[in-house]
Scaffold this motif. Structure first.
Motif, PDB file in Angstrom:
ATOM      1  N   ALA A  16      76.461  81.385  77.275  1.00  0.00           N
ATOM      2  CA  ALA A  16      77.816  80.534  77.046  1.00  0.00           C
ATOM      3  C   ALA A  16      77.642  79.389  78.059  1.00  0.00           C
ATOM      4  O   ALA A  16      78.213  78.429  77.682  1.00  0.00           O
ATOM      5  N   GLN A  17      77.212  79.520  79.145  1.00  0.00           N
ATOM      6  CA  GLN A  17      77.173  78.304  79.820  1.00  0.00           C
ATOM      7  C   GLN A  17      76.074  77.240  79.698  1.00  0.00           C
ATOM      8  O   GLN A  17      75.996  76.191  80.635  1.00  0.00           O
ATOM      9  N   ALA A  18      75.054  77.615  78.922  1.00  0.00           N
ATOM     10  CA  ALA A  18      73.708  76.874  79.028  1.00  0.00           C
ATOM     11  C   ALA A  18      74.279  75.503  78.209  1.00  0.00           C
ATOM     12  O   ALA A  18      74.971  75.398  77.272  1.00  0.00           O
ATOM     13  N   PRO A  19      73.612  74.363  78.469  1.00  0.00           N
ATOM     14  CA  PRO A  19      73.982  73.318  77.964  1.00  0.00           C
ATOM     15  C   PRO A  19      73.070  72.968  76.812  1.00  0.00           C
ATOM     16  O   PRO A  19      71.999  73.599  76.475  1.00  0.00           O
ATOM     17  N   ARG A  20      73.432  72.197  75.855  1.00  0.00           N
ATOM     18  CA  ARG A  20      72.744  71.874  74.478  1.00  0.00           C
ATOM     19  C   ARG A  20      71.900  70.946  74.685  1.00  0.00           C
ATOM     20  O   ARG A  20      71.815  70.060  75.337  1.00  0.00           O
ATOM     21  N   THR A  21      70.724  71.289  73.796  1.00  0.00           N
ATOM     22  CA  THR A  21      69.811  70.224  73.919  1.00  0.00           C
ATOM     23  C   THR A  21      69.886  69.264  72.840  1.00  0.00           C
ATOM     24  O   THR A  21      70.604  69.516  71.674  1.00  0.00           O
ATOM     25  N   GLU A  22      69.574  67.861  72.997  1.00  0.00           N
ATOM     26  CA  GLU A  22      69.601  66.825  72.304  1.00  0.00           C
ATOM     27  C   GLU A  22      68.351  65.939  71.766  1.00  0.00           C
ATOM     28  O   GLU A  22      67.165  66.314  72.597  1.00  0.00           O
ATOM     29  N   THR A  23      68.300  65.316  70.775  1.00  0.00           N
ATOM     30  CA  THR A  23      66.950  64.846  70.392  1.00  0.00           C
ATOM     31  C   THR A  23      67.145  63.304  70.929  1.00  0.00           C
ATOM     32  O   THR A  23      68.049  62.540  70.572  1.00  0.00           O
ATOM     33  N   TYR A  24      66.033  62.675  71.623  1.00  0.00           N
ATOM     34  CA  TYR A  24      65.861  61.409  72.033  1.00  0.00           C
ATOM     35  C   TYR A  24      64.679  60.833  71.606  1.00  0.00           C
ATOM     36  O   TYR A  24      63.760  61.381  71.525  1.00  0.00           O
ATOM     37  N   LYS A  25      65.168  59.400  71.242  1.00  0.00           N
ATOM     38  CA  LYS A  25      64.051  58.583  70.598  1.00  0.00           C
ATOM     39  C   LYS A  25      63.380  57.730  71.728  1.00  0.00           C
ATOM     40  O   LYS A  25      64.222  57.205  72.553  1.00  0.00           O
ATOM     41  N   TYR A  26      62.112  57.757  71.832  1.00  0.00           N
ATOM     42  CA  TYR A  26      61.535  56.884  72.848  1.00  0.00           C
ATOM     43  C   TYR A  26      60.612  55.734  72.329  1.00  0.00           C
ATOM     44  O   TYR A  26      59.787  56.092  71.394  1.00  0.00           O
ATOM     45  N   GLN A  27      60.149  54.878  73.167  1.00  0.00           N
ATOM     46  CA  GLN A  27      59.151  53.960  72.983  1.00  0.00           C
ATOM     47  C   GLN A  27      58.407  53.634  74.416  1.00  0.00           C
ATOM     48  O   GLN A  27      59.429  53.368  75.289  1.00  0.00           O
ATOM     49  N   GLY A  28      57.356  53.379  74.599  1.00  0.00           N
ATOM     50  CA  GLY A  28      56.505  53.143  75.873  1.00  0.00           C
ATOM     51  C   GLY A  28      55.012  52.987  75.378  1.00  0.00           C
ATOM     52  O   GLY A  28      54.657  52.742  74.515  1.00  0.00           O
ATOM     53  N   LYS A  29      54.403  53.259  76.950  1.00  0.00           N
ATOM     54  CA  LYS A  29      52.959  53.043  76.647  1.00  0.00           C
ATOM     55  C   LYS A  29      52.411  54.338  77.518  1.00  0.00           C
ATOM     56  O   LYS A  29      52.836  54.817  78.368  1.00  0.00           O
ATOM     57  N   ASP A  30      51.145  54.792  76.902  1.00  0.00           N
ATOM     58  CA  ASP A  30      50.642  55.720  77.494  1.00  0.00           C
ATOM     59  C   ASP A  30      49.442  55.349  78.702  1.00  0.00           C
ATOM     60  O   ASP A  30      49.678  54.339  78.989  1.00  0.00           O
ATOM     61  N   ARG A  31      48.706  56.373  79.076  1.00  0.00           N
ATOM     62  CA  ARG A  31      47.724  56.133  80.053  1.00  0.00           C
ATOM     63  C   ARG A  31      47.030  55.118  79.773  1.00  0.00           C
ATOM     64  O   ARG A  31      46.365  54.412  80.757  1.00  0.00           O
ATOM     65  N   ARG A  32      46.567  55.169  78.586  1.00  0.00           N
ATOM     66  CA  ARG A  32      45.524  53.923  78.322  1.00  0.00           C
ATOM     67  C   ARG A  32      46.283  52.586  77.959  1.00  0.00           C
ATOM     68  O   ARG A  32      45.535  51.588  77.454  1.00  0.00           O
ATOM     69  N   GLY A  33      47.466  52.472  77.965  1.00  0.00           N
ATOM     70  CA  GLY A  33      48.151  51.134  77.711  1.00  0.00           C
ATOM     71  C   GLY A  33      48.587  51.068  76.283  1.00  0.00           C
ATOM     72  O   GLY A  33      49.022  49.908  75.783  1.00  0.00           O
ATOM     73  N   ASN A  34      48.241  52.106  75.375  1.00  0.00           N
ATOM     74  CA  ASN A  34      48.557  52.100  73.954  1.00  0.00           C
ATOM     75  C   ASN A  34      50.244  52.329  73.859  1.00  0.00           C
ATOM     76  O   ASN A  34      50.759  53.051  74.509  1.00  0.00           O
ATOM     77  N   THR A  35      50.780  51.419  73.077  1.00  0.00           N
ATOM     78  CA  THR A  35      52.259  51.651  72.573  1.00  0.00           C
ATOM     79  C   THR A  35      52.396  53.127  71.659  1.00  0.00           C
ATOM     80  O   THR A  35      51.667  53.177  70.752  1.00  0.00           O
ATOM     81  N   VAL A  36      53.327  53.799  72.294  1.00  0.00           N
ATOM     82  CA  VAL A  36      53.608  55.091  71.614  1.00  0.00           C
ATOM     83  C   VAL A  36      54.964  55.151  71.658  1.00  0.00           C
ATOM     84  O   VAL A  36      55.876  54.601  72.212  1.00  0.00           O
ATOM     85  N   GLN A  37      55.559  56.066  70.558  1.00  0.00           N
ATOM     86  CA  GLN A  37      56.822  56.217  70.189  1.00  0.00           C
ATOM     87  C   GLN A  37      57.114  57.640  69.440  1.00  0.00           C
ATOM     88  O   GLN A  37      56.190  58.155  68.907  1.00  0.00           O
ATOM     89  N   GLY A  38      58.118  58.030  69.504  1.00  0.00           N
ATOM     90  CA  GLY A  38      58.436  59.468  68.918  1.00  0.00           C
ATOM     91  C   GLY A  38      59.793  59.795  69.326  1.00  0.00           C
ATOM     92  O   GLY A  38      60.638  59.183  70.015  1.00  0.00           O
ATOM     93  N   GLU A  39      59.744  61.488  69.426  1.00  0.00           N
ATOM     94  CA  GLU A  39      61.055  62.260  69.785  1.00  0.00           C
ATOM     95  C   GLU A  39      60.901  63.149  70.922  1.00  0.00           C
ATOM     96  O   GLU A  39      59.614  63.689  70.767  1.00  0.00           O
ATOM     97  N   VAL A  40      61.776  63.370  71.506  1.00  0.00           N
ATOM     98  CA  VAL A  40      61.602  64.627  72.518  1.00  0.00           C
ATOM     99  C   VAL A  40      62.942  65.210  72.537  1.00  0.00           C
ATOM    100  O   VAL A  40      64.015  64.746  72.488  1.00  0.00           O
ATOM    101  N   GLN A  41      62.864  66.525  72.816  1.00  0.00           N
ATOM    102  CA  GLN A  41      64.021  67.451  72.772  1.00  0.00           C
ATOM    103  C   GLN A  41      64.365  67.659  74.408  1.00  0.00           C
ATOM    104  O   GLN A  41      63.583  68.045  75.236  1.00  0.00           O
ATOM    105  N   SER A  42      65.678  67.337  74.856  1.00  0.00           N
ATOM    106  CA  SER A  42      65.690  67.674  76.100  1.00  0.00           C
ATOM    107  C   SER A  42      67.638  67.731  76.236  1.00  0.00           C
ATOM    108  O   SER A  42      68.315  67.549  75.263  1.00  0.00           O
TER     109      SER A  42
END
Length: 419
Positions: A16-42
């Motif tokens: 009952a006390q646990a927070p709900r998870t939401e979906t977040y959209k992101y855009q950024g660069k990975d370790r190689r410098g490539n542009t990446v985008q997607g979704e993450v649950q948090s």
């Protein structure tokens, strides 16, 4: 049993006390410098950014995924999905795959968005330090008390992998039994619906064409033909009333069974008394009773607590009441086989096998044999019922459609005989 109940209460409180998870959209660069985008649950924006940093993503934008104006339509999570999830998790745990990584593998292979979100939510709870049983308890719609109790017993005994395998087997056999029962009921219902649709089409579009022809005969029509013509006129004028009444009746029945426990109990009792379906439903309940009690007892769950879980999984209010009576009798010291005999609702084979199991100390093995026997019996009876219903329903459909055609052609035949 008191300790188990306290543990379940603690799990429910944490859920009952646990927070709900939401979906977040992101855009950024990975370790190689490539542009990446997607979704993450948090659970929050900060945790989402932290999770992405651990994955080596330098974020440029992270924002909560907007919800559609009229809500997002997701495929429902079915009990069959839970059975498959249980088997996948059990297989990976037996292979030595860590629990959190197992959730990632299961989630990646899911096309059902709602189910993938459910798996990710459970994984996040387990990753944050909660037990698997408490994480599952936060989703009572998909994981009942029986499921959570078995997982809790596996975690407490240190045999979670074998317990998950046992739970998966239980869910698979239970769903297979349900599928057999649905198969026996779905076929005649589908054919009846087809008959109603065909009859409606004939009454609305075909019969009126004959009615125009009959108007020029100048002779009295047979009573059978007149009855069909009146049915056609009524259907054309009040088809919306008929359709609305059927839909309203179905909705009212469903809501009454869901909201009124007495009505639901009455329906369950009537279903057991049906001439052909009733015996199949009784054997299905006995098979579910034996399978569930076998699984819980073998898992080390105390008998009284196991019987409470079995009552909840009975699937029929009449038998659930009988099983709770068995639980009460066992609580005051009555042997299980005597408590079952007192109800007068279970077959003698089950009584004798339970008595032998109690005397030999192999109750779970005996219950497993009883469950297998009645599951096979249900399979055979459902196959026989389907084979019996097919020609009967086709005969009814033929008589219904053929009767309408005879009613339309009867005046023509009479006219020909006069001429």
């Amino acid at each position: 049993m008191a300790q188990a109940q306290a543990a379940r209460a603690a799990q429910t409180a944490r859920a009952a006390q646990a927070p709900r998870t939401e979906t977040y959209k992101y855009q950024g660069k990975d370790r190689r410098g490539n542009t990446v985008q997607g979704e993450v649950q948090s659970e929050s924006l900060a945790l989402a950014k932290a999770q992405l940093r651990k994955q080596g993503v330098v974020t440029q934008t992270v924002r909560k995924k907007p919800k559609p104006l009229f809500g997002e339509r997701k495929k429902a999570i079915t009990p069959a999905d839970i059975a498959i999830f249980s088997r996948q998790l059990a297989t990976m745990m037996k292979a030595g795959v860590p629990l959190v990584q197992s959730f990632d593998i299961v989630a990646d292979g899911q096309e059902n968005v709602a189910f993938r979100e459910l798996v990710v939510s459970i994984k996040n709870d387990v990753s944050s330090g909660n037990s698997l049983a408490s994480a599952l308890a936060k989703h009572p719609r998909h994981f009942d008390d029986l499921f959570c109790n078995l997982v809790h017993a596996g975690e407490q005994s240190g045999k979670l992998d074998s317990m998950l395998d046992r739970v998966a087997t239980y869910k698979e056999k239970t769903e297979a039994l349900k599928a057999k029962i649905k198969k026996a009921l779905t076929y005649p219902v589908a054919v009846i619906l087809v008959a109603i649709i065909v009859t409606t089409i004939l009454l609305i579009w075909v019969v009126p064409q004959f009615a125009e022809t009959f108007s020029s005969f100048g002779a009295d029509l047979p009573a059978f033909t007149l009855m069909v013509l009146k049915m056609s006129q009524f259907t054309q004028a009040y088809w919306w009333v008929i359709l609305g009444s059927i839909a309203a009746g179905g909705f009212a029945f469903k809501e009454a069974r869901f909201r009124n426990q007495k009505f639901a109990d009455w329906v369950d009792g009537v279903m057991l008394k049906l001439p052909i379906i009733g015996p199949i439903l009784k054997e299905a309940v006995v098979a579910r009773f034996s399978r569930t009690l076998c699984t819980t007892f073998a898992a080390g769950v105390p008998l009284v607590e196991a019987l409470e879980s079995v009552a909840g999984a009975a699937g029929n209010a009449v038998y659930a009441k009988a099983i709770r009576q068995i639980r009460d009798d066992v609580t005051v010291g009555t042997q299980l086989n005597q408590a079952i005999r007192t109800t007068g609702m279970f077959p003698m084979m089950l009584l004798h096998m339970v008595a032998i199991g109690e005397e030999s100390g192999a109750l779970d093995a005996m219950l497993d044999k009883v469950a297998s026997h009645f599951e096979t019996s249900v399979d055979n009876k459902v196959d026989g019922l389907t084979a019996l219903l097919e020609p009967m329903i086709m005969s009814v459909l033929g008589v219904l459609v053929g009767g309408l055609m005879v009613a339309m052609y009867l005046p023509i035949f009479m006219l020909g005989s006069v001429m």
